[in-house]
Design a protein around this motif. Structure first.
Motif, short mmCIF file in Angstrom:
data_model
loop_
_atom_site.label_atom_id
_atom_site.label_comp_id
_atom_site.label_asym_id
_atom_site.label_seq_id
_atom_site.Cartn_x
_atom_site.Cartn_y
_atom_site.Cartn_z
N LEU A 42 0.80 -1.22 0.00
CA LEU A 42 0.00 0.00 0.00
C LEU A 42 0.83 1.27 0.00
N ASP A 43 1.88 1.32 0.80
CA ASP A 43 2.65 2.56 0.90
C ASP A 43 3.26 2.95 -0.44
N SER A 44 3.88 1.99 -1.12
CA SER A 44 4.49 2.31 -2.41
C SER A 44 3.42 2.59 -3.47
N ALA A 45 2.32 1.84 -3.43
CA ALA A 45 1.27 2.02 -4.43
C ALA A 45 0.61 3.39 -4.31
N CYS A 46 0.50 3.90 -3.09
CA CYS A 46 -0.18 5.17 -2.85
C CYS A 46 0.79 6.34 -2.73
N ALA A 47 2.03 6.14 -3.15
CA ALA A 47 3.00 7.23 -3.07
C ALA A 47 2.64 8.38 -4.00
N ALA A 48 1.96 8.06 -5.11
CA ALA A 48 1.51 9.08 -6.05
C ALA A 48 -0.01 9.18 -5.99
N PRO A 49 -0.58 10.34 -6.32
CA PRO A 49 -2.05 10.49 -6.27
C PRO A 49 -2.75 9.57 -7.27
N ALA A 50 -4.00 9.27 -6.97
CA ALA A 50 -4.84 8.50 -7.88
C ALA A 50 -6.25 9.08 -7.85
N ALA A 94 -16.11 -13.39 7.66
CA ALA A 94 -16.05 -12.22 8.55
C ALA A 94 -14.64 -11.64 8.60
N ALA A 95 -13.64 -12.50 8.67
CA ALA A 95 -12.26 -12.02 8.71
C ALA A 95 -11.88 -11.35 7.39
N PHE A 96 -12.34 -11.92 6.28
CA PHE A 96 -12.06 -11.31 4.98
C PHE A 96 -12.70 -9.93 4.88
N ARG A 97 -13.93 -9.80 5.37
CA ARG A 97 -14.59 -8.49 5.33
C ARG A 97 -13.81 -7.47 6.15
N ARG A 98 -13.33 -7.86 7.32
CA ARG A 98 -12.53 -6.95 8.14
C ARG A 98 -11.25 -6.54 7.43
N ASP A 99 -10.59 -7.52 6.81
CA ASP A 99 -9.34 -7.22 6.10
C ASP A 99 -9.58 -6.26 4.94
N MET A 100 -10.65 -6.48 4.20
CA MET A 100 -10.93 -5.62 3.06
C MET A 100 -11.35 -4.23 3.51
N LEU A 101 -12.13 -4.16 4.56
CA LEU A 101 -12.51 -2.84 5.08
C LEU A 101 -11.28 -2.08 5.56
N ALA A 102 -10.36 -2.77 6.23
CA ALA A 102 -9.12 -2.12 6.67
C ALA A 102 -8.32 -1.63 5.47
N LEU A 103 -8.32 -2.38 4.39
CA LEU A 103 -7.60 -1.97 3.19
C LEU A 103 -8.24 -0.73 2.57
N VAL A 104 -9.56 -0.72 2.47
CA VAL A 104 -10.26 0.44 1.91
C VAL A 104 -10.00 1.68 2.76
N VAL A 105 -10.07 1.54 4.06
CA VAL A 105 -9.82 2.67 4.96
C VAL A 105 -8.39 3.18 4.79
N ALA A 106 -7.44 2.26 4.66
CA ALA A 106 -6.03 2.65 4.50
C ALA A 106 -5.81 3.36 3.16
N VAL A 107 -6.48 2.89 2.11
CA VAL A 107 -6.38 3.55 0.81
C VAL A 107 -6.91 4.98 0.92
N ARG A 108 -8.07 5.15 1.55
CA ARG A 108 -8.67 6.47 1.67
C ARG A 108 -7.81 7.38 2.55
N ALA A 109 -7.16 6.82 3.56
CA ALA A 109 -6.30 7.64 4.43
C ALA A 109 -5.13 8.22 3.65
N ARG A 110 -4.70 7.51 2.62
CA ARG A 110 -3.54 7.97 1.85
C ARG A 110 -3.93 8.80 0.63
N LEU A 111 -5.06 8.47 0.01
CA LEU A 111 -5.41 9.09 -1.27
C LEU A 111 -6.60 10.03 -1.19
N GLY A 112 -7.25 10.11 -0.06
CA GLY A 112 -8.46 10.90 0.04
C GLY A 112 -9.68 10.11 -0.38
N ARG A 113 -10.80 10.77 -0.57
CA ARG A 113 -12.06 10.08 -0.84
C ARG A 113 -12.22 9.74 -2.32
N VAL A 114 -11.26 8.97 -2.81
CA VAL A 114 -11.34 8.51 -4.19
C VAL A 114 -12.36 7.38 -4.28
#
Length: 244
Positions: free
Chosen positions: A111-119, A138-158
């Motif tokens: 995630l860090d390298s992928a989100c180094a540039a804007p999208a 249930a665990a997969f849903r939590r993992d995916m939600l955490a990923l979405v939240v992390a993407v938004r934290a780096r890139l904004g509300r894309v």
């Protein structure tokens, strides 16, 4: 119906565990190991000088380009080409995938390298490895939600599009009963992605059934080939074009 699938998948896994283990080991041994796409995982599609759109894809081996030689012929490239056609924009794309990765690993390692540039838009294609690893819905849903939240934290509300987990009972290389059990489990995980579309700015697009015909798989019978990626990319682009 969706509430029944996780129970059915769990029951089938427990009852058939010895046979599934033997079949899984045989499939791993006998299935050809295809490499990821070898070219740079960045590119552009569409008319030079047109308004620009920055596309990021995150995921597992399908984003890594396994099944084709070039990312241009893989999921990200075909998605970008079709998206440029739909929108008239110049689509600059970055494919950030890792073969064998699950949702947690993508968040921690890519995630860090992928989100180094804007999208301007993000497409996430995950779930097959989580299915194989017997990750609970249930665990997969939590993992995916955490990923979405992390993407938004780096890139904004894309806008974030979740590509549906393909039903693994369509994978030609898988024998029975392994095929049926993984099909049940993959459908249960995909139902969790559909639930995540309730989050504002997140969309779920079910797997393209036409891409899952046997003739559209690569030589390993597990990953899409060039035509399968084209169908899948065009399907996602048709949905994504309405959001960007």
């Amino acid at each position: 119906m969706n509430a029944v699938r996780p129970l059915a998948a769990t029951a089938a896994t427990v009852l058939l565990a010895p046979a599934l283990l033997a079949q899984g080991m045989r499939v791993r041994r006998d299935t050809p190991r295809l490499p990821p796409a070898t070219e740079d995982a960045t590119g552009a599609a569409g008319r030079a000088g047109a308004p620009e759109l920055r596309l990021l894809t995150l995921g597992e081996s399908t984003v890594d380009g396994v099944g084709v030689d070039s990312h241009t012929d893989g999921l990200t490239g075909r998605l970008a080409i079709a998206l440029a056609g739909h929108t008239g924009r110049r689509v600059h794309w970055l494919a950030s995938g890792r073969t064998g990765a699950n949702a947690r690993r993508v968040r921690r390692e890519l995630l860090d390298s992928a989100c180094a540039a804007p999208a301007d838009a993000v497409v996430i294609a995950l779930g097959v490895n989580d299915t194989i690893e017997l990750r609970s819905p249930a665990a997969f849903r939590r993992d995916m939600l955490a990923l979405v939240v992390a993407v938004r934290a780096r890139l904004g509300r894309v806008p974030v599009m979740l590509a549906g987990v393909p039903p693994m009972d369509a994978f030609p290389t898988l024998p029975q009963p392994l095929r049926t059990v993984l099909g049940l489990r993959s459908r249960a995980l995909d139902a969790q992605l559909a639930r995540l579309s309730q989050v504002d700015g997140v969309w779920h697009v079910p797997a393209a059934r036409a891409a899952l015909r046997p003739e559209h798989f690569a030589a390993d019978g597990f990953h899409p080939g060039a035509h399968g990626y084209r169908i899948w990319g065009e399907q996602l682009a048709g949905e994504l074009a309405r959001l960007v």
